[in-house]
Motif scaffolding. Structure first.
Motif, short mmCIF file in Angstrom:
data_model
loop_
_atom_site.label_atom_id
_atom_site.label_comp_id
_atom_site.label_asym_id
_atom_site.label_seq_id
_atom_site.Cartn_x
_atom_site.Cartn_y
_atom_site.Cartn_z
N VAL A 14 8.53 -3.66 -5.45
CA VAL A 14 8.13 -2.56 -4.56
C VAL A 14 6.96 -1.79 -5.18
N GLU A 15 7.05 -1.53 -6.48
CA GLU A 15 5.97 -0.79 -7.15
C GLU A 15 4.66 -1.57 -7.11
N SER A 16 4.74 -2.87 -7.25
CA SER A 16 3.54 -3.71 -7.18
C SER A 16 2.86 -3.56 -5.82
N TYR A 17 3.65 -3.65 -4.75
CA TYR A 17 3.07 -3.49 -3.41
C TYR A 17 2.61 -2.07 -3.16
N LEU A 32 2.98 -3.81 3.71
CA LEU A 32 4.02 -4.78 4.00
C LEU A 32 3.88 -5.37 5.40
N ARG A 33 3.46 -4.55 6.37
CA ARG A 33 3.18 -5.07 7.72
C ARG A 33 2.08 -6.12 7.68
N ASN A 34 1.02 -5.82 6.92
CA ASN A 34 -0.10 -6.76 6.79
C ASN A 34 0.37 -8.07 6.15
N LEU A 35 1.20 -7.95 5.14
CA LEU A 35 1.73 -9.12 4.45
C LEU A 35 2.55 -9.99 5.39
N LEU A 36 3.44 -9.37 6.15
CA LEU A 36 4.26 -10.12 7.11
C LEU A 36 3.39 -10.79 8.18
#
Length: 75
Positions: A14-17, A32-36
């Motif tokens: 989580v900290e990395s993201y 996270l939305r962009n990643l998904l």
């Protein structure tokens, strides 16, 4: 829009993201939305296009040996 709750994610992950999001000037949620979105599964049409592209590159490749040809080679 749907919502997703993911439990038991490693704090380091989580900290990395969170850091990646900060560098980009966006929220963790948006990161996270962009990643998904970037890693969503292919649609059936996209799978077909990928399959056709791979097959197009394989032209000129010799076909596999038949079972009889394999047996003949073993004798």
């Amino acid at each position: 829009m749907a919502q997703v709750l993911i439990r038991n994610v490693d704090e380091d992950t989580v900290e990395s993201y969170r850091q990646k999001a900060k560098i980009k000037g966006i929220s963790l949620e948006q990161e996270l939305r962009n990643l998904l979105e970037a890693h969503k599964p292919f649609t059936p049409d996209e799978r077909l296009a990928v399959s056709r592209a791979i097959r197009a590159k394989q032209k000129g490749v010799a076909p596999s040996l038949t079972l009889d040809e394999i047996r003949e080679g073993l004798m």
